[in-house]
Enzyme design. Sequence first.
Site, PDB file in Angstrom:
ATOM      1  N   LYS A   1      36.197  33.390  51.160  1.00 58.67           N
ATOM      2  CA  LYS A   1      36.955  34.637  51.312  1.00 58.67           C
ATOM      3  C   LYS A   1      36.113  35.558  52.172  1.00 58.67           C
ATOM      4  O   LYS A   1      35.021  35.950  51.780  1.00 58.67           O
ATOM      5  CB  LYS A   1      37.230  35.261  49.938  1.00 58.67           C
ATOM      6  CG  LYS A   1      38.061  36.531  50.013  1.00 58.67           C
ATOM      7  CD  LYS A   1      38.428  37.063  48.639  1.00 58.67           C
ATOM      8  CE  LYS A   1      39.265  38.335  48.781  1.00 58.67           C
ATOM      9  NZ  LYS A   1      39.712  38.883  47.486  1.00 58.67           N
TER      10      LYS A   1
ATOM     11  N   THR B   1      41.884  35.394  44.081  1.00 60.18           N
ATOM     12  CA  THR B   1      41.258  34.994  45.342  1.00 60.18           C
ATOM     13  C   THR B   1      39.739  35.187  45.357  1.00 60.18           C
ATOM     14  O   THR B   1      39.043  34.520  46.112  1.00 60.18           O
ATOM     15  CB  THR B   1      41.863  35.787  46.529  1.00 60.18           C
ATOM     16  OG1 THR B   1      41.690  37.176  46.283  1.00 60.18           O
ATOM     17  CG2 THR B   1      43.320  35.454  46.715  1.00 60.18           C
ATOM     18  N   ASP B   2      39.217  36.095  44.523  1.00 57.21           N
ATOM     19  CA  ASP B   2      37.791  36.447  44.639  1.00 57.21           C
ATOM     20  C   ASP B   2      36.868  35.240  44.523  1.00 57.21           C
ATOM     21  O   ASP B   2      35.903  35.115  45.281  1.00 57.21           O
ATOM     22  CB  ASP B   2      37.402  37.482  43.579  1.00 57.21           C
ATOM     23  CG  ASP B   2      37.943  38.865  43.882  1.00 57.21           C
ATOM     24  OD1 ASP B   2      38.683  39.006  44.876  1.00 57.21           O
ATOM     25  OD2 ASP B   2      37.618  39.805  43.141  1.00 57.21           O
TER      26      ASP B   2
ATOM     27  N   THR C   1      45.997  37.908  41.185  1.00 60.78           N
ATOM     28  CA  THR C   1      47.142  38.676  41.683  1.00 60.78           C
ATOM     29  C   THR C   1      48.395  37.829  41.802  1.00 60.78           C
ATOM     30  O   THR C   1      49.497  38.283  41.513  1.00 60.78           O
ATOM     31  CB  THR C   1      46.781  39.261  43.068  1.00 60.78           C
ATOM     32  OG1 THR C   1      45.666  40.116  42.887  1.00 60.78           O
ATOM     33  CG2 THR C   1      47.912  40.045  43.665  1.00 60.78           C
TER      34      THR C   1
HETATM   35  N1  GLU Z   1      39.871  40.204  41.525  1.00 61.34           N
HETATM   36  C1  GLU Z   1      40.992  39.494  41.029  1.00 61.34           C
HETATM   37  C2  GLU Z   1      40.840  37.999  41.157  1.00 61.34           C
HETATM   38  O1  GLU Z   1      40.179  37.477  42.016  1.00 61.34           O
HETATM   39  C3  GLU Z   1      42.307  39.938  41.637  1.00 61.34           C
HETATM   40  C4  GLU Z   1      42.364  39.725  43.115  1.00 61.34           C
HETATM   41  C5  GLU Z   1      43.142  38.514  43.512  1.00 61.34           C
HETATM   42  O2  GLU Z   1      43.793  37.819  42.759  1.00 61.34           O
HETATM   43  O3  GLU Z   1      43.111  38.266  44.690  1.00 61.34           O
HETATM   44  O4  GLU Z   1      41.406  37.318  40.354  1.00 61.34           O
END
Ligand code: GLU
Length: 441
Positions: free
Chosen positions: A263, A184-185, A108
Amino acid sequence: MSENEELSGYRGLAFEALKKIEAEIGDLICITKGTQTYEGILIPRSEYGDEAHIVIKLRSGYNIGVQITPETRIEKIGKGEKPAFVAPPLPEQKPALPKVAIISTGGTIASRVDYRTGAVRPALSASDLYSVVPELSNIARIDTQILFSLYSENITPAHWSEMAKAVAAQIANGVDGVVIAHGTDTMGYSAAALSFALQNLPVPVVFVGSQRSSDRPSSDAASNLMAAVLAAAQAPFAEVAVAMHETTSDISIAIHRGTRVRKCHTSRRDAFKSINAQPIARVEGDKILMLTENYQKRDSSKKLLLKPSFSEKVAMIKFYPGINPAVIDWYVDEGCRAIVLEGTGLGHVGRRCFESIRRAVDKGVLVAMASQCVWGRVNMNVYDTGRDLQALGVIPLADMMAETAVVKLMWIFGQTSSLEEAKRLLEMNIAGEIADRTLYN
Ligand code: GLU
């Protein structure tokens, strides 16, 4: 996938209707349904929606979905320009400031929505970045590198190797710190991986992500990024860390050790927590406050040790009541070198798994135990179950997080094929992942 990249997201009836009039994303179209007409710019839509809606952006700026039927008339009334984002000119680089490299891997934080088309695009080239967060030019001289554009669920151990090598190359170029923008995942896994792959770091390596993209009013992207760049540029530590909101407000950003962070929330901005440890620092505005004295010090004379190999022959198995222990046998038969069991409480799995564990150990597979409790240490001396598991050869992982243990074992089996050496490295603290004592609170 949509049937046509130019008509991104459209399928079936809607796709055929748009193809017939040779419409492309960005074109001005007019849809007539009975007495109603709708005029607007054709914009991409979700691939997972139905086949009958066309989404247009009205002149008012609102997006609407119009359901089409075989009777609906659609005309192309104007050719759209290809959507383009024009970044403002780069701010001047201030030669006295430290140099920071920002390596983008996706997620993101590296995306922005183009509001004309509704599409998300990677936006972390240098000029885009400055346009999103111009304040960065007051913190450091920034160089950016787009390494991948991946959602982090698609990151694999091979990508960790690439990231580690990219960081090493930036350090060899003389940067004062590195920031890695990441989804973040799985950011915690990547941070743990680089904590093992990059040893004796001379400068900080700070992962950063965002829970809300930079075009949303509640975005955490800018404040997280500024804190990460500040930490990379100035912090006294030289470790792999993660910078994310400490609370739901924008006031402070926590800097977590790469091997201790998880997370813990799907959507809150303060989703990341240090597990069984304090964050190592907090950033408030332009101040960095160290929260521990126990950290590796920044020192540009240190020689980085790059150890970027990982093996995928490692598995994690979460125990649950009713588990079929054949899953353990399957991994063993697949040639797995190590299995991390995520057991209950102090480090237990039911007796129905014992035979498969014995078989795994007999076949030379390293079996280790972490806890599926979030907090606390594994202690396999308290109950018979734990003692019996140890007698079978299961190695307790003290206060190491299960995911850190998996990453560590992947890294270990990237370095050695000796089971004895693997056990020695597993029980040795390499990057703050395991401690003799754990904070109770
Ligand atoms: N699920 C995606 C990822 O981890 C988008 C969510 C995000 O960036 O936090 O890359």
